[in-house]
Design an enzyme around this catalytic site. Structure first.
Site, PDB file in Angstrom:
ATOM      1  N   TRP A 207       0.951  -1.162   0.172  1.00 37.27           N
ATOM      2  CA  TRP A 207       0.017  -0.026  -0.041  1.00 37.27           C
ATOM      3  C   TRP A 207       0.918   1.132  -0.159  1.00 37.27           C
ATOM      4  CZ3 TRP A 207      -0.432   3.959   3.635  1.00 37.27           C
ATOM      5  CH2 TRP A 207      -1.495   4.945   3.401  1.00 37.27           C
ATOM      6  N   ASP A 366     -16.511  11.546  -2.774  1.00 35.50           N
ATOM      7  CA  ASP A 366     -15.816  10.422  -2.431  1.00 35.50           C
ATOM      8  C   ASP A 366     -16.569   9.740  -1.216  1.00 35.50           C
ATOM      9  OD1 ASP A 366     -13.275   8.770  -1.465  1.00 35.50           O
ATOM     10  OD2 ASP A 366     -12.695   9.441  -3.419  1.00 35.50           O
ATOM     11  N   ARG A 443      -9.373  -2.481   7.620  1.00 32.27           N
ATOM     12  CA  ARG A 443      -9.811  -1.203   7.774  1.00 32.27           C
ATOM     13  C   ARG A 443     -11.407  -1.045   8.320  1.00 32.27           C
ATOM     14  NH1 ARG A 443     -11.445   3.328   3.430  1.00 32.27           N
ATOM     15  NH2 ARG A 443     -10.458   4.881   4.347  1.00 32.27           N
ATOM     16  N   TRP A 477     -14.944   2.645  -8.149  1.00 34.70           N
ATOM     17  CA  TRP A 477     -15.401   1.504  -7.238  1.00 34.70           C
ATOM     18  C   TRP A 477     -14.071   1.064  -6.484  1.00 34.70           C
ATOM     19  CZ3 TRP A 477     -19.787  -1.890  -8.793  1.00 34.70           C
ATOM     20  CH2 TRP A 477     -19.553  -3.218  -7.985  1.00 34.70           C
ATOM     21  N   ASP A 478     -14.309   1.147  -5.059  1.00 36.08           N
ATOM     22  CA  ASP A 478     -13.223   0.957  -4.253  1.00 36.08           C
ATOM     23  C   ASP A 478     -13.184  -0.522  -3.611  1.00 36.08           C
ATOM     24  OD1 ASP A 478     -10.718   1.479  -2.877  1.00 36.08           O
ATOM     25  OD2 ASP A 478     -11.626   3.418  -2.039  1.00 36.08           O
ATOM     26  N   MET A 479     -12.211  -0.999  -3.119  1.00 35.49           N
ATOM     27  CA  MET A 479     -12.239  -2.446  -2.586  1.00 35.49           C
ATOM     28  C   MET A 479     -10.838  -2.369  -1.587  1.00 35.49           C
ATOM     29  SD  MET A 479     -10.812  -5.465  -2.123  1.00 35.49           S
ATOM     30  CE  MET A 479     -10.159  -6.580  -3.169  1.00 35.49           C
ATOM     31  N   ASP A 546      -2.528   5.487  -3.380  1.00 33.36           N
ATOM     32  CA  ASP A 546      -3.138   6.414  -2.246  1.00 33.36           C
ATOM     33  C   ASP A 546      -2.087   7.362  -2.119  1.00 33.36           C
ATOM     34  OD1 ASP A 546      -5.696   5.609  -2.318  1.00 33.36           O
ATOM     35  OD2 ASP A 546      -5.438   4.583  -0.173  1.00 33.36           O
TER      36      ASP A 546
HETATM   37  C1  GLA Z   1      -9.292   4.394  -0.404  1.00 35.62           C
HETATM   38  C2  GLA Z   1      -9.036   4.981  -1.723  1.00 35.62           C
HETATM   39  C3  GLA Z   1      -8.843   6.430  -1.486  1.00 35.62           C
HETATM   40  C4  GLA Z   1     -10.419   7.216  -0.989  1.00 35.62           C
HETATM   41  C5  GLA Z   1     -10.613   6.244   0.512  1.00 35.62           C
HETATM   42  C6  GLA Z   1     -11.964   6.682   1.111  1.00 35.62           C
HETATM   43  O1  GLA Z   1      -8.318   4.389   0.488  1.00 35.62           O
HETATM   44  O2  GLA Z   1      -7.961   4.513  -2.333  1.00 35.62           O
HETATM   45  O3  GLA Z   1      -8.720   7.191  -2.717  1.00 35.62           O
HETATM   46  O4  GLA Z   1     -11.295   6.736  -1.575  1.00 35.62           O
HETATM   47  O5  GLA Z   1     -10.515   5.130   0.411  1.00 35.62           O
HETATM   48  O6  GLA Z   1     -12.146   5.820   2.227  1.00 35.62           O
END
Ligand code: GLA
Length: 780
Positions: A207, A366, A443, A477-479, A546
């Protein structure tokens, strides 16, 4: 169908040609040849620069005598000394093999022989994974293998894109008996190379430190790069490259789950490369008449070494994998690093007003818009609107932002659930893991079990509702966590978890997005934890990391761009003090790095000074003018003799962009040339630096050396002045031929503490300049 039986009759040289038990693929610059030998084993004959078909006899493997402890299928003929296309266990090939089957008494010996070879009338890709956009102008060769020990029919598919020098391989198994057959391992591709003088390049990291380039020598044993985290992962990306000075082979897997890449050095100095689903934590029970397909693996060859493989992959992925974007790649504004969870309607509208005025095109709302989501402990899985932030509903905010002329996007993390959520309270059985055991969190969240059809349906319905009801144009779309506690209530055999999860995910994404081609989709997984071709078959771009620090991004983006086109690599200019590294990179450098990809801003616009906003406005104009070049251009990394440099080039039609970046500044640097490659040596070009502002408050007490301002360098007057006035930095203009530019033209000096000139490169640590190069009519 062109079958082996009538192979002798075929004389026309097509992209794929089958004759005399040999199979020839002829690409633009590469040839790939195989042969079915007298023992009906499928041998690799050649993979390299394009050659005429007459050469074939020279390439035959020499099997004259047997030696030592070798075990032989036939006198002098051992599988251990053959270059094979697909190999199995227990018949004398002692390298890692591509398939391991098991019957109910645990037998694993298997003996694969070719039973047929033909060209498919219609391209056939497995429907349970994403596949490239079907191109009817291409050909697919199928090689069927049968096994004396297992009642399976194995088909090796080779789909050949000659114009791109790309071969896509996948493997299919059909159980032809009443008994179940267990698959412990099955690879998508295997490539045996005669010689081992290649270095192996892979992307490893974590990460915030994704895609770090690693180069290994393989002089003995097996080098493995794999993922077991439930996504392709930042730890080991599925992309793999073998290279030396002259040539390179590239590989990649279209799969977002656990993958496995291995490179084995063999005792006879050959190499075996394999790529496929990770055999660890995998076991598939294949029932009567059931078919199992592997994901697709891409292979390419280039005689321009790493640069060639990168360019082959970029062109192919851009043209054949990434879906057509519904609108021109937008300049995005995302408020995440500017606010984290602390925002509301009023704040977003104030940002949007500025973003629109500055020329940005899409506003992404976001994390934090739903449930009680004011931190990352709750509400994932719920889709009700956060009343505190949006008392009049989110549609009201979206409409307001749209009214400013911006497109609107929204963040979702649909594969996850928080313990504190209505969804978990209603459906505790939808969470991955055994309900009678403690499940660990990442998380603060659990994973929804996408092996269950009800869970898939729930996600499809909720995300579709968000898109359709709020009228959004873009989805992020996050994960955000790796898999653990892998167990699904829907599965009889838990070692099928990873592949079933992936197939569930593919179904969900297809259902939502294939029927909504007006949506621009950006994938994200805590940054680049799922940067792969599986995701790029449905999404236009992926959030790369990130970590938005420009210096760290130089390495992250350079690594990612080895396998993935710039258009897929999403980058943002973030705030003055970087959130991840506390580093102060100049605004110019933050822009100069982020422009090499999908581009946007992620900072608090309400605290930007006038000079910063003026600069951002200019940057956006530049970004718009360079958009086509970045999306469609040919990218390469250029060498510099200075070790504190990174140099990137993109060339498209008659123009190019070169970014010259300095990491740490040294006193009194050597003279430096700007080199631009692959231009027409006969033509002339105008080279212009992209204007960038130098902020006066960078100088502190050096102010007296660079201006004649007689004020306290840290005082209130200076502070106010610096908010409103900036200076030019490193202006440069020249006209030069393509021939000279390839050799290099002299650049202006770097600031050395002895005065200011608008043409000096006043870079300091982390400085940079972009140079735009355009062909001109010029009488020398
Ligand atoms: C992840 C994404 C970020 C943001 C956060 C929000 O870490 O990579 O860009 O969207 O989630 O919780």
């Amino acid at each position: 169908m062109q079958h082996m039986s009538n192979m002798l009759l075929i004389r026309v040289i097509t992209m794929i040609d089958i004759r005399d038990h040999k199979i020839y693929f002829t690409g633009k610059e590469s040839s790939y040849w195989m042969q079915v030998n007298v023992h009906r084993h499928l041998e690799q004959l050649y993979y390299g620069p394009r050659i005429p078909l007459q050469e074939v006899d020279v390439l035959e493997n020499k099997n004259r005598v047997q030696f030592g402890s070798q075990v032989n299928i036939h006198e002098g003929y051992s599988l251990n000394t053959q270059l094979l296309e697909f190999s199995s266990a227990g018949k004398g090939d002692f390298r890692p093999v591509s398939i391991e089957l098991e019957s109910d008494d645990d037998s694993f010996v298997s003996d694969l022989r070719v039973s047929d070879v033909y060209i498919n009338e219609k391209i056939d890709f497995p429907s349970e994974y994403f596949s490239p956009r079907i191109n009817e102008n291409t050909q697919q060769c199928v090689i069927e293998l049968t096994d004396d020990y297992f009642p399976v029919l194995i088909k090796l598919f080779y789909t050949f894109y000659s114009e791109y020098d790309v071969i896509i391989r996948h493997t299919q198994l059909l159980n032809k008996s009443e008994n179940e057959v267990i698959i412990n391992k099955v690879m998508s591709t295997q490539l045996d190379l005669l010689e081992s003088d290649y270095k192996v390049l892979s992307l490893n990291g974590s990460w915030g430190k994704e895609a770090q380039i690693t180069i290994d020598d393989v002089n003995s044993g097996t080098l493995v790069h794999e993922s077991l985290v439930g996504s392709s992962s930042a730890l080991n990306n599925p992309g793999l490259l073998l290279f030396n000075d002259e040539s390179a082979y590239g590989f990649n897997l279209m799969y977002s789950g656990n993958h496995y890449n291995s490179v084995t050095h063999h005792i006879d100095d050959s190499l075996r490369v394999m790529m496929g689903i990770n055999p660890h934590q995998f076991k598939y029970h294949l029932q009567m008449d059931e078919v199992f397909n592997t994901p697709l693996a891409l292979m390419t060859y280039s005689n321009q070494s790493r640069k060639g493989v990168t360019q082959n992959f970029h062109r192919f992925i851009r043209d054949m994998i990434i879906p057509e974007p519904p609108f021109e790649k937008p300049i995005v504004y995302n408020h995440w690093e500017g606010t984290f969870f602390d925002y509301d309607h009023k704040k977003l509208v104030s940002f949007a007003t500025k973003a629109a005025d500055l020329g940005m095109e899409l506003f992404c709302i976001d994390d934090g818009w739903f449930g009680q989501r004011d931190d990352d402990f709750r509400s994932l899985g719920d889709y009700s609107i956060n009343q505190k932030k949006f008392p009049q509903g989110i549609k009201h905010t979206i409409d307001k932002i749209k009214g400013l002329g911006l497109k609107v996007g929204i963040w979702v993390e649909p594969e996850m659930v928080s313990e504190d959520s209505d969804l978990y309270r209603t459906h505790p059985e939808w969470v991955v893991g055994r309900q009678d055991k403690p499940r660990i969190k990442g998380r603060n969240q659990w994973i929804l079990d996408l092996c269950q059809v009800e869970v898939q349906d729930y996600i499809i319905q909720q995300v579709s509702h968000v898109i359709d009801n709020y009228g959004v144009d873009y989805i992020k779309w996050d994960m955000n966590r790796n898999h653990s506690d892998q167990y699904s209530n829907a599965l009889k055999h838990q070692k099928e978890f990873d592949i079933r999860y992936q197939q569930g995910l593919v179904r969900v994404l297809r259902e939502i997005f294939y029927s909504r081609p007006h949506i621009f989709l950006e994938m994200c997984s805590s940054g680049g934890n799922r940067f792969d071709l599986g995701m790029l078959a449905v999404a236009q771009q992926i959030w790369t990391s990130d970590n938005t620090d420009a210096m760290d991004r130089l390495r992250i983006q350079e690594g990612t761009a080895i396998f993935y086109p710039l258009s897929a690599i999403s980058n943002h200019v973030s705030g003055r003090v970087n959130t991840q590294t506390i580093r102060h990179n100049p605004l110019s450098t933050r822009f100069n790095v982020a422009i090499f990809g999908g581009f946007g801003y992620e900072l608090d616009l309400n605290i930007c000074s006038k000079v910063e906003l003026d600069e951002i406005r200019k940057q956006i104009e530049v970004a718009k003018s360079l958009r086509e070049l970045i999306v469609y251009g040919d990218y390469q990394v250029l060498k510099s003799k200075l070790e504190n440099r990174v140099v990137w080039q993109v060339k498209y039609k008659d123009e190019a962009l070169v970014g010259l970046f300095q990491t740490i500044n040294y006193g009194l640097q050597s003279k430096e040339k700007l080199r631009v490659k692959d231009l027409d040596p006969e033509k002339f070009y105008r080279v212009t630096s992209i204007d960038q502002a130098l902020f006066i408050d960078r100088f502190g007490e050096l102010l007296k050396h660079v201006t004649n301002l007689k004020v306290h360098p840290y005082g209130a007057i200076m502070h106010k002045y610096a908010q409103h006035k900036s200076m030019d930095d490193g202006k440069f203009e020249a006209i030069s031929s393509g021939a000279l530019l390839s050799n290099g033209i002299l650049l202006n000096e770097i600031y050395m503490g002895t005065g200011y000139h608008p043409e000096l490169r006043i870079w300091g640590d982390f400085g940079s300049t972009l140079y735009h190069i355009r062909e001109i009519d010029y009488e020398a």
